[in-house]
Write an enzyme that holds these catalytic residues in place. Structure first.
Site, PDB file in Angstrom:
ATOM      1  N   ARG A  40      -0.858   3.250   7.251  1.00  0.00           N
ATOM      2  CA  ARG A  40      -1.653   2.009   7.182  1.00  0.00           C
ATOM      3  C   ARG A  40      -0.737   0.785   7.310  1.00  0.00           C
ATOM      4  O   ARG A  40      -1.048  -0.167   8.020  1.00  0.00           O
ATOM      5  CB  ARG A  40      -2.417   2.002   5.851  1.00  0.00           C
ATOM      6  N   CYS A  61     -19.624   2.190  -3.474  1.00  0.00           N
ATOM      7  CA  CYS A  61     -19.978   1.097  -4.390  1.00  0.00           C
ATOM      8  C   CYS A  61     -21.300   1.401  -5.080  1.00  0.00           C
ATOM      9  O   CYS A  61     -21.315   1.828  -6.229  1.00  0.00           O
ATOM     10  CB  CYS A  61     -20.067  -0.216  -3.626  1.00  0.00           C
ATOM     11  N   ASP A  64       0.868  -1.187   0.000  1.00  0.00           N
ATOM     12  CA  ASP A  64       0.000   0.000   0.000  1.00  0.00           C
ATOM     13  C   ASP A  64       0.901   1.233   0.000  1.00  0.00           C
ATOM     14  O   ASP A  64       2.004   1.215   0.546  1.00  0.00           O
ATOM     15  CB  ASP A  64      -0.905  -0.003   1.249  1.00  0.00           C
TER      16      ASP A  64
END
Ligand SMILES: NC(=O)c1ccc[n+]([C@@H]2O[C@H](COP(=O)([O-])OP(=O)(O)OC[C@H]3O[C@@H](n4cnc5c(N)ncnc54)[C@H](O)[C@@H]3O)[C@@H](O)[C@H]2O)c1
Length: 443
Positions: free
Chosen positions: A54, A283, A49
């Site tokens: 993160r 989404c 990533d």
């Protein structure tokens, strides 16, 4: 005895075969991390990533998206330290150089004009292109319109690597179907559609997923079929929700309880159980635009798909209008009214605030000069501030309000003592229809 030896050799081959598979997962968000964790229970997986914070959190066993438990994450991170399977997360390209499967799970957002923004996919393809070797397979999982893998991503891989598609390296597409916050339908329990750039590669990709997905797989005939299948799943939901949102608007005018109508109609075996509400997230509220864009490129103007989007995008303002209407009916002064908004996440029991439509309700209520306090026990106030420039609180306020709007059905809200939060005469508006008799009005 012979049988035992043969069986052992067979098992050993199976293990060796699995050990030859080294998977890189590019993009460790809501989709990438659960997938990386699952694969790492059987294979050596490197999670890649670009977000250093993160990576550090994941390597210490912490997932702030709350999709993978600390226990499950630490198990695979520890396994990596001690053996050939397990998960290691990194933002260094050299760490993924020895992988032979690259699975891309980066975001596919839309821009401010609702046009697909493929930048993260191009960038991730450049990263993979730099380490691509003969025989490698690159599988895309990000939701796209049909053609993105072969027409947009493969040329980047070819250009950067200097290798030839379907001769030197191969591709696949396997859309993700997880639902953030859903602890029942987790990645391994959802049947997975797979595909490959040749029939043989399709079988190979399918086999890889089948080795970890307990619900099984469906091998689609081509990459474009698999891409189209995913984008229509979410478009279908969007259109169905738009229909019930339209029904809610009609029944509110007719002063009929929409929930009661849906409950009655739902007794027919083929009536679909959709509920009205705000359609946020990255989404359902985004993917139909991907399909629409591709259709328009080919000269077809989608009518139903875009009508559904328009209707669902208008619901935030509609909810605010309904709340204000009710307040006026009950003689509650709107200008300066104190309103408590319950929830800012785009859906219940999850901290994801991306593309949440609750902000549309908040903005419209603020336009009426009301004073809105947003309480969400799941969302991170810093993230909300960063994304939308608005303040939220993580603990229940002590004061009382003129109106309470339940915008997200977080489990904590169902047991709230509303009497302690309401001013005399205050109204409770239940967008999600979960409060039953406690609410004065529902969507
Ligand atoms: N979240 C869901 O429930 C869900 C479900 C099904 C499908 N999808 C689709 O899956 C894809 C990923 O969604 P998500 O929700 O996991 O996104 P996300 O934003 O949670 O995670 C994406 C991750 O990718 C990283 N990233 C961005 N660009 C990168 C790059 N060039 N290289 C490496 N890493 C990079 C980001 O730092 C982030 O950690 C999208 O196409 C989405 O539509 C999401």
């Amino acid at each position: 005895m012979d049988l035992f030896i043969n069986q052992s050799v067979h098992n050993l081959k199976k293990v060796q075969n699995k050990m030859n598979i080294k998977i890189a997962i590019i993009g460790l968000g809501y989709v990438g991390l659960p997938l990386a964790r699952l694969f790492s229970t059987k294979y050596s997986v490197i999670g890649f990533d670009i977000n250093q914070k993160r990576i550090d959190e994941l390597n210490s066993g912490v997932d702030t998206t709350l999709e993978v438990s600390e226990e499950d994450l630490q198990k695979v991170i520890l396994a990596n330290n001690s053996g050939e399977i397990g998960l290691f997360c990194s933002n260094k390209i050299e760490d993924i150089a020895s992988c032979n499967y690259y699975i891309v799970t980066v975001p596919t957002p839309v821009d401010k004009n609702n046009r697909p923004d493929l930048t993260p996919l191009y960038k991730a393809s450049e990263t993979v292109g730099k380490v691509l070797k003969k025989g490698d397979i690159v599988v895309y999982e990000s939701t796209v319109y049909p053609g993105v893998t072969e027409d947009e991503c493969i040329p980047v891989l070819e250009k950067i690597s200097g290798l030839k598609f379907n001769i030197d390296f191969f591709a696949g597409y396997s859309p993700e179907r997880i639902n953030p916050g859903d602890k029942e339908h987790t990645v391994e329990k959802i049947l997975k559609v797979t595909s490959g750039s040749t029939p043989e590669i399709g079988k190979k990709v399918d086999e890889l997923y089948r080795s970890v997905i307990t619900a099984g797989t469906h091998l689609a005939p081509t990459i474009k079929v698999a891409e189209a299948a995913k984008v229509i799943e979410n478009s279908q939901r969007d259109i169905n929700i738009a229909f019930v949102n339209e029904l809610a608007k009609i029944f509110n005018l007719l002063e009929i309880d929409t929930q009661a109508v849906l409950e009655a109609a739902g007794t027919k075996w083929n009536f679909l159980p959709f509920k009205p509400g705000l359609v946020g997230g990255h989404c359902i509220g985004v993917d139909p635009y991907y399909l629409a864009q591709k259709a328009q490129e080919k000269g077809y103007h989608p009518e139903i798909i875009l009508a559904g989007r328009r209707l669902n995008d208008s619901m935030g303002e509609y909810v605010a209008g309904q709340v204000v209407k009710m307040m006026i009916k009950k003689n509650i002064k709107v200008n300066g009214a104190k309103i408590l908004m319950l929830g800012i996440a785009f859906k219940e029991n999850c901290p994801d605030v991306r593309n949440t439509k609750v902000v549309d309700v908040v903005k419209a209520l603020k336009d009426f000069e009301t004073d809105v306090t947003i309480y969400d026990p799941w969302a991170n106030p810093l993230e909300v501030k960063h994304e939308y420039g608005i303040e939220t609180v993580s603990s229940l306020p002590n004061n009382t309000f003129d109106a309470i709007v339940l915008a997200v059905a977080h489990k904590e809200f169902k047991d709230l003592d509303f009497s302690k939060l309401k001013n005399q005469n205050a109204i409770v508006f239940d967008v999600k229809g979960v409060l039953k008799d406690l609410a004065d009005a529902k969507l």
